[in-house]
Design a protein around this motif. Structure first.
Motif, PDB file in Angstrom:
ATOM      1  N   GLY A   1      82.245 144.841  33.529  1.00  0.00           N
ATOM      2  CA  GLY A   1      82.099 143.443  33.155  1.00  0.00           C
ATOM      3  C   GLY A   1      82.435 142.509  34.306  1.00  0.00           C
ATOM      4  O   GLY A   1      82.596 142.918  35.450  1.00  0.00           O
ATOM      5  N   ILE A   2      82.557 141.233  33.969  1.00  0.00           N
ATOM      6  CA  ILE A   2      82.826 140.180  34.951  1.00  0.00           C
ATOM      7  C   ILE A   2      84.285 139.766  34.814  1.00  0.00           C
ATOM      8  O   ILE A   2      84.748 139.463  33.717  1.00  0.00           O
ATOM      9  CB  ILE A   2      81.902 138.969  34.704  1.00  0.00           C
ATOM     10  N   TYR A   3      85.005 139.778  35.936  1.00  0.00           N
ATOM     11  CA  TYR A   3      86.411 139.396  35.873  1.00  0.00           C
ATOM     12  C   TYR A   3      86.713 138.053  36.528  1.00  0.00           C
ATOM     13  O   TYR A   3      87.771 137.493  36.307  1.00  0.00           O
ATOM     14  CB  TYR A   3      87.323 140.495  36.424  1.00  0.00           C
ATOM     15  N   ALA A   4      85.789 137.493  37.301  1.00  0.00           N
ATOM     16  CA  ALA A   4      86.031 136.176  37.905  1.00  0.00           C
ATOM     17  C   ALA A   4      84.729 135.567  38.396  1.00  0.00           C
ATOM     18  O   ALA A   4      83.779 136.278  38.719  1.00  0.00           O
ATOM     19  CB  ALA A   4      87.014 136.288  39.062  1.00  0.00           C
ATOM     20  N   VAL A   5      84.710 134.231  38.442  1.00  0.00           N
ATOM     21  CA  VAL A   5      83.613 133.485  39.045  1.00  0.00           C
ATOM     22  C   VAL A   5      84.235 132.422  39.947  1.00  0.00           C
ATOM     23  O   VAL A   5      85.335 131.943  39.683  1.00  0.00           O
ATOM     24  CB  VAL A   5      82.671 132.843  38.000  1.00  0.00           C
ATOM     25  N   GLU A   6      83.519 132.075  41.016  1.00  0.00           N
ATOM     26  CA  GLU A   6      84.057 131.150  42.015  1.00  0.00           C
ATOM     27  C   GLU A   6      82.969 130.214  42.517  1.00  0.00           C
ATOM     28  O   GLU A   6      81.817 130.621  42.691  1.00  0.00           O
ATOM     29  CB  GLU A   6      84.605 131.980  43.180  1.00  0.00           C
ATOM     30  N   LYS A   7      83.358 128.945  42.734  1.00  0.00           N
ATOM     31  CA  LYS A   7      82.416 127.963  43.272  1.00  0.00           C
ATOM     32  C   LYS A   7      83.192 126.784  43.848  1.00  0.00           C
ATOM     33  O   LYS A   7      84.067 126.228  43.190  1.00  0.00           O
ATOM     34  CB  LYS A   7      81.478 127.489  42.156  1.00  0.00           C
ATOM     35  N   ASN A   8      82.873 126.405  45.089  1.00  0.00           N
ATOM     36  CA  ASN A   8      83.408 125.200  45.733  1.00  0.00           C
ATOM     37  C   ASN A   8      84.940 125.082  45.673  1.00  0.00           C
ATOM     38  O   ASN A   8      85.470 124.050  45.288  1.00  0.00           O
ATOM     39  CB  ASN A   8      82.789 123.951  45.106  1.00  0.00           C
ATOM     40  N   GLY A   9      85.662 126.132  46.035  1.00  0.00           N
ATOM     41  CA  GLY A   9      87.121 126.063  46.047  1.00  0.00           C
ATOM     42  C   GLY A   9      87.758 126.099  44.680  1.00  0.00           C
ATOM     43  O   GLY A   9      88.940 125.808  44.525  1.00  0.00           O
ATOM     44  N   TYR A  10      86.994 126.448  43.663  1.00  0.00           N
ATOM     45  CA  TYR A  10      87.490 126.542  42.292  1.00  0.00           C
ATOM     46  C   TYR A  10      87.095 127.913  41.749  1.00  0.00           C
ATOM     47  O   TYR A  10      85.978 128.386  41.988  1.00  0.00           O
ATOM     48  CB  TYR A  10      86.872 125.438  41.429  1.00  0.00           C
ATOM     49  N   ALA A  11      87.992 128.554  41.029  1.00  0.00           N
ATOM     50  CA  ALA A  11      87.699 129.864  40.464  1.00  0.00           C
ATOM     51  C   ALA A  11      88.221 129.944  39.034  1.00  0.00           C
ATOM     52  O   ALA A  11      89.175 129.252  38.677  1.00  0.00           O
ATOM     53  CB  ALA A  11      88.346 130.955  41.300  1.00  0.00           C
ATOM     54  N   GLU A  12      87.566 130.766  38.244  1.00  0.00           N
ATOM     55  CA  GLU A  12      88.021 131.040  36.881  1.00  0.00           C
ATOM     56  C   GLU A  12      88.120 132.546  36.704  1.00  0.00           C
ATOM     57  O   GLU A  12      87.187 133.276  37.027  1.00  0.00           O
ATOM     58  CB  GLU A  12      87.027 130.492  35.850  1.00  0.00           C
ATOM     59  N   LEU A  13      89.268 132.994  36.203  1.00  0.00           N
ATOM     60  CA  LEU A  13      89.408 134.402  35.871  1.00  0.00           C
ATOM     61  C   LEU A  13      88.886 134.593  34.455  1.00  0.00           C
ATOM     62  O   LEU A  13      89.252 133.856  33.542  1.00  0.00           O
ATOM     63  CB  LEU A  13      90.868 134.849  35.953  1.00  0.00           C
ATOM     64  N   LEU A  14      88.025 135.557  34.297  1.00  0.00           N
ATOM     65  CA  LEU A  14      87.411 135.834  33.008  1.00  0.00           C
ATOM     66  C   LEU A  14      87.729 137.265  32.601  1.00  0.00           C
ATOM     67  O   LEU A  14      88.219 138.050  33.400  1.00  0.00           O
ATOM     68  CB  LEU A  14      85.889 135.676  33.100  1.00  0.00           C
ATOM     69  N   ASN A  15      87.427 137.598  31.386  1.00  0.00           N
ATOM     70  CA  ASN A  15      87.577 138.964  30.916  1.00  0.00           C
ATOM     71  C   ASN A  15      86.351 139.278  30.067  1.00  0.00           C
ATOM     72  O   ASN A  15      86.457 139.577  28.889  1.00  0.00           O
ATOM     73  CB  ASN A  15      88.869 139.100  30.111  1.00  0.00           C
ATOM     74  N   LEU A  16      85.176 139.182  30.696  1.00  0.00           N
ATOM     75  CA  LEU A  16      83.920 139.405  29.981  1.00  0.00           C
ATOM     76  C   LEU A  16      83.533 140.869  30.087  1.00  0.00           C
ATOM     77  O   LEU A  16      83.035 141.317  31.114  1.00  0.00           O
ATOM     78  CB  LEU A  16      82.814 138.531  30.563  1.00  0.00           C
ATOM     79  N   LYS A  17      83.791 141.609  29.029  1.00  0.00           N
ATOM     80  CA  LYS A  17      83.450 143.028  29.018  1.00  0.00           C
ATOM     81  C   LYS A  17      82.040 143.195  28.482  1.00  0.00           C
ATOM     82  O   LYS A  17      81.632 142.509  27.553  1.00  0.00           O
ATOM     83  CB  LYS A  17      84.450 143.794  28.168  1.00  0.00           C
ATOM     84  N   CYS A  18      81.297 144.104  29.086  1.00  0.00           N
ATOM     85  CA  CYS A  18      79.908 144.351  28.692  1.00  0.00           C
ATOM     86  C   CYS A  18      79.775 145.755  28.116  1.00  0.00           C
ATOM     87  O   CYS A  18      80.526 146.661  28.472  1.00  0.00           O
ATOM     88  CB  CYS A  18      78.981 144.193  29.894  1.00  0.00           C
ATOM     89  N   LYS A  19      78.785 145.919  27.253  1.00  0.00           N
ATOM     90  CA  LYS A  19      78.554 147.215  26.626  1.00  0.00           C
ATOM     91  C   LYS A  19      77.602 148.079  27.429  1.00  0.00           C
ATOM     92  O   LYS A  19      77.556 149.287  27.241  1.00  0.00           O
ATOM     93  CB  LYS A  19      78.005 147.023  25.215  1.00  0.00           C
ATOM     94  N   SER A  20      76.819 147.465  28.330  1.00  0.00           N
ATOM     95  CA  SER A  20      75.855 148.229  29.127  1.00  0.00           C
ATOM     96  C   SER A  20      75.628 147.537  30.472  1.00  0.00           C
ATOM     97  O   SER A  20      75.948 146.363  30.646  1.00  0.00           O
ATOM     98  CB  SER A  20      74.527 148.343  28.375  1.00  0.00           C
ATOM     99  N   ILE A  21      75.040 148.285  31.398  1.00  0.00           N
ATOM    100  CA  ILE A  21      74.702 147.740  32.713  1.00  0.00           C
ATOM    101  C   ILE A  21      73.669 146.620  32.558  1.00  0.00           C
ATOM    102  O   ILE A  21      73.727 145.604  33.252  1.00  0.00           O
ATOM    103  CB  ILE A  21      74.152 148.854  33.636  1.00  0.00           C
ATOM    104  N   THR A  22      72.750 146.786  31.622  1.00  0.00           N
ATOM    105  CA  THR A  22      71.714 145.767  31.382  1.00  0.00           C
ATOM    106  C   THR A  22      72.349 144.448  30.960  1.00  0.00           C
ATOM    107  O   THR A  22      71.978 143.383  31.456  1.00  0.00           O
ATOM    108  CB  THR A  22      70.720 146.254  30.306  1.00  0.00           C
ATOM    109  N   GLN A  23      73.308 144.525  30.056  1.00  0.00           N
ATOM    110  CA  GLN A  23      73.995 143.316  29.602  1.00  0.00           C
ATOM    111  C   GLN A  23      74.775 142.689  30.758  1.00  0.00           C
ATOM    112  O   GLN A  23      74.777 141.464  30.921  1.00  0.00           O
ATOM    113  CB  GLN A  23      74.946 143.655  28.453  1.00  0.00           C
ATOM    114  N   LEU A  24      75.403 143.514  31.587  1.00  0.00           N
ATOM    115  CA  LEU A  24      76.151 143.021  32.736  1.00  0.00           C
ATOM    116  C   LEU A  24      75.227 142.288  33.704  1.00  0.00           C
ATOM    117  O   LEU A  24      75.522 141.181  34.153  1.00  0.00           O
ATOM    118  CB  LEU A  24      76.852 144.183  33.452  1.00  0.00           C
ATOM    119  N   LYS A  25      74.086 142.888  34.021  1.00  0.00           N
ATOM    120  CA  LYS A  25      73.131 142.260  34.935  1.00  0.00           C
ATOM    121  C   LYS A  25      72.643 140.920  34.400  1.00  0.00           C
ATOM    122  O   LYS A  25      72.491 139.956  35.164  1.00  0.00           O
ATOM    123  CB  LYS A  25      71.940 143.188  35.174  1.00  0.00           C
TER     124      LYS A  25
END
Length: 73
Positions: free
Chosen positions: A31-55
């Motif tokens: 899954g996705i654990y963080a996103v970042e843009k312009n000196g700002y970041a958010e920690l996430l805990n987005l778990k995915c069930k498949s590679i397709t969903q992750l993509k």
């Protein structure tokens, strides 16, 4: 750098942030654990069930201009 964790925002240096990313990456096996843009970041805990969903989720964040940190691909 400003980092949002849950509902709180913290100001930290780049090295501290890199350490936090390392810990966060261990918590999300697929899954996705963080996103970042312009000196700002958010920690996430987005778990995915498949590679397709992750993509799909990665594409959605990148379309909004975010740099995506993820595991599983």
């Amino acid at each position: 750098m400003k980092v949002k964790v849950a509902n709180r925002t913290y100001q930290m240096g780049k090295k501290e942030y890199q350490g936090l990313l390392k810990v966060a990456s261990e918590q999300v096996p697929l899954g996705i654990y963080a996103v970042e843009k312009n000196g700002y970041a958010e920690l996430l805990n987005l778990k995915c069930k498949s590679i397709t969903q992750l993509k799909q989720r990665i594409r959605e964040f990148k379309a909004q201009g975010w740099k995506v940190y993820q595991n599983g691909r």
